[in-house]
Design a protein around this motif. Structure first.
Motif, mmCIF file in Angstrom:
data_model
loop_
_atom_site.group_PDB
_atom_site.id
_atom_site.type_symbol
_atom_site.label_atom_id
_atom_site.label_comp_id
_atom_site.label_asym_id
_atom_site.label_seq_id
_atom_site.Cartn_x
_atom_site.Cartn_y
_atom_site.Cartn_z
ATOM 1 N N ASP A 61 0.841 -1.193 0.000
ATOM 2 C CA ASP A 61 0.000 0.000 0.000
ATOM 3 C C ASP A 61 0.879 1.247 0.000
ATOM 4 O OD1 ASP A 61 -1.467 -2.277 1.124
ATOM 5 O OD2 ASP A 61 -3.112 -0.852 1.262
ATOM 6 N N PRO A 62 0.363 2.349 -0.523
ATOM 7 C CA PRO A 62 1.149 3.585 -0.519
ATOM 8 C C PRO A 62 1.472 4.028 0.910
ATOM 9 C CG PRO A 62 -0.735 3.789 -1.991
ATOM 10 C CD PRO A 62 -0.900 2.505 -1.237
ATOM 11 N N ALA A 63 2.736 4.301 1.170
ATOM 12 C CA ALA A 63 3.179 4.696 2.509
ATOM 13 C C ALA A 63 2.475 5.969 2.964
ATOM 14 C CB ALA A 63 4.692 4.884 2.517
ATOM 15 N N ARG A 64 2.236 6.865 2.038
ATOM 16 C CA ARG A 64 1.561 8.125 2.374
ATOM 17 C C ARG A 64 0.167 7.856 2.934
ATOM 18 N NH1 ARG A 64 0.950 13.283 -1.494
ATOM 19 N NH2 ARG A 64 3.117 13.407 -0.893
ATOM 20 N N GLU A 65 -0.578 6.952 2.294
ATOM 21 C CA GLU A 65 -1.932 6.628 2.747
ATOM 22 C C GLU A 65 -1.911 5.924 4.106
ATOM 23 O OE1 GLU A 65 -4.752 7.700 1.313
ATOM 24 O OE2 GLU A 65 -3.382 8.763 -0.034
ATOM 25 N N VAL A 66 -0.953 5.044 4.294
ATOM 26 C CA VAL A 66 -0.844 4.329 5.560
ATOM 27 C C VAL A 66 -0.518 5.305 6.687
ATOM 28 C CG1 VAL A 66 0.457 2.561 6.805
ATOM 29 C CG2 VAL A 66 -0.241 2.152 4.449
ATOM 30 N N LEU A 67 0.373 6.247 6.440
ATOM 31 C CA LEU A 67 0.698 7.269 7.452
ATOM 32 C C LEU A 67 -0.525 8.125 7.740
ATOM 33 C CD1 LEU A 67 2.759 8.737 9.253
ATOM 34 C CD2 LEU A 67 3.272 10.195 7.279
ATOM 35 N N LYS A 68 -1.241 8.502 6.698
ATOM 36 C CA LYS A 68 -2.459 9.307 6.878
ATOM 37 C C LYS A 68 -3.473 8.548 7.730
ATOM 38 C CE LYS A 68 -6.244 10.912 4.076
ATOM 39 N NZ LYS A 68 -6.752 11.020 2.723
ATOM 40 N N ASP A 69 -3.664 7.260 7.440
ATOM 41 C CA ASP A 69 -4.596 6.442 8.226
ATOM 42 C C ASP A 69 -4.156 6.347 9.686
ATOM 43 O OD1 ASP A 69 -6.000 6.039 5.890
ATOM 44 O OD2 ASP A 69 -5.277 3.978 5.578
ATOM 45 N N ALA A 70 -2.859 6.184 9.909
ATOM 46 C CA ALA A 70 -2.343 6.095 11.282
ATOM 47 C C ALA A 70 -2.588 7.400 12.031
ATOM 48 C CB ALA A 70 -0.853 5.763 11.264
ATOM 49 N N CYS A 71 -2.398 8.515 11.359
ATOM 50 C CA CYS A 71 -2.639 9.815 11.996
ATOM 51 C C CYS A 71 -4.123 9.998 12.322
ATOM 52 C CB CYS A 71 -2.141 10.947 11.104
ATOM 53 S SG CYS A 71 -0.345 11.026 10.985
ATOM 54 N N GLN A 72 -4.990 9.545 11.430
ATOM 55 C CA GLN A 72 -6.424 9.643 11.697
ATOM 56 C C GLN A 72 -6.827 8.745 12.867
ATOM 57 O OE1 GLN A 72 -7.993 8.836 7.779
ATOM 58 N NE2 GLN A 72 -8.103 11.022 7.289
ATOM 59 N N GLU A 73 -6.261 7.549 12.928
ATOM 60 C CA GLU A 73 -6.533 6.654 14.059
ATOM 61 C C GLU A 73 -6.052 7.265 15.369
ATOM 62 O OE1 GLU A 73 -8.120 3.627 14.455
ATOM 63 O OE2 GLU A 73 -8.841 4.004 12.424
ATOM 64 N N LEU A 74 -4.899 7.911 15.318
ATOM 65 C CA LEU A 74 -4.363 8.572 16.505
ATOM 66 C C LEU A 74 -5.289 9.702 16.952
ATOM 67 C CD1 LEU A 74 -2.060 8.751 18.550
ATOM 68 C CD2 LEU A 74 -0.850 10.234 16.925
ATOM 69 N N MET A 75 -5.818 10.451 16.005
ATOM 70 C CA MET A 75 -6.754 11.522 16.349
ATOM 71 C C MET A 75 -8.014 10.956 16.992
ATOM 72 S SD MET A 75 -6.327 14.409 13.312
ATOM 73 C CE MET A 75 -7.699 13.773 12.453
ATOM 74 N N LEU A 76 -8.529 9.851 16.466
ATOM 75 C CA LEU A 76 -9.709 9.223 17.064
ATOM 76 C C LEU A 76 -9.419 8.740 18.482
ATOM 77 C CD1 LEU A 76 -11.092 7.154 14.045
ATOM 78 C CD2 LEU A 76 -12.081 9.213 15.063
ATOM 79 N N MET A 77 -8.244 8.152 18.663
ATOM 80 C CA MET A 77 -7.867 7.686 19.995
ATOM 81 C C MET A 77 -7.770 8.866 20.966
ATOM 82 S SD MET A 77 -4.500 5.599 21.275
ATOM 83 C CE MET A 77 -4.766 4.224 20.200
#
Length: 128
Positions: A61-77
């Motif tokens: 998967d594109p690293a940029r998208e994975v980083l974006k998803d991780a940041c969004q998960e962190l915001m939800l947490m």
């Protein structure tokens, strides 16, 4: 800023300006929770620089998208933690107000009892 390959977008390095270990470690943690990530780490180039480099390698998967998803998960947490904290603070304040009201009631009852004792003491029981 992203530093990656034009031919393979499954691995890249990202530079976050004006950040330190606090955010970088949280992002690294979230990235390592993602099954698409094969490697996630960060470094600080120099202690006097307020910059963080984050390295991400994925299974495809594109690293940029994975980083974006991780940041969004962190915001939800973080939102969840904040809401739990705010709820606990509100409950604590309600409990403190209840305890204060109970204490005031006890003080009122003590004062009333003291007045009644003073009235009884002031009566001349033997004189009647």
């Amino acid at each position: 800023m992203e530093h990656g390959s034009f031919t393979n977008n499954s691995h890249a390095s990202f530079t976050l300006a004006e950040e330190d270990h606090t955010l970088a470690n949280a992002v690294r943690f979230m990235l390592n929770q993602d099954p698409r990530v094969t490697l996630a780490g960060y470094s600080i180039p120099h202690p006097s620089l307020d910059r963080v480099n984050i390295r991400v390698q994925t299974t495809g998967d594109p690293a940029r998208e994975v980083l974006k998803d991780a940041c969004q998960e962190l915001m939800l947490m973080n939102r969840h933690v904040r809401s739990v904290f705010d709820k606990a603070v509100a409950e604590f304040k309600v409990e403190q107000a209840r305890l204060k009201a109970e204490e005031e009631e006890r003080e009122k009852a003590k004062e009333e009892l003291k007045k009644q004792r003073e009235q009884l003491e002031s009566m001349d029981i033997e004189g009647n």
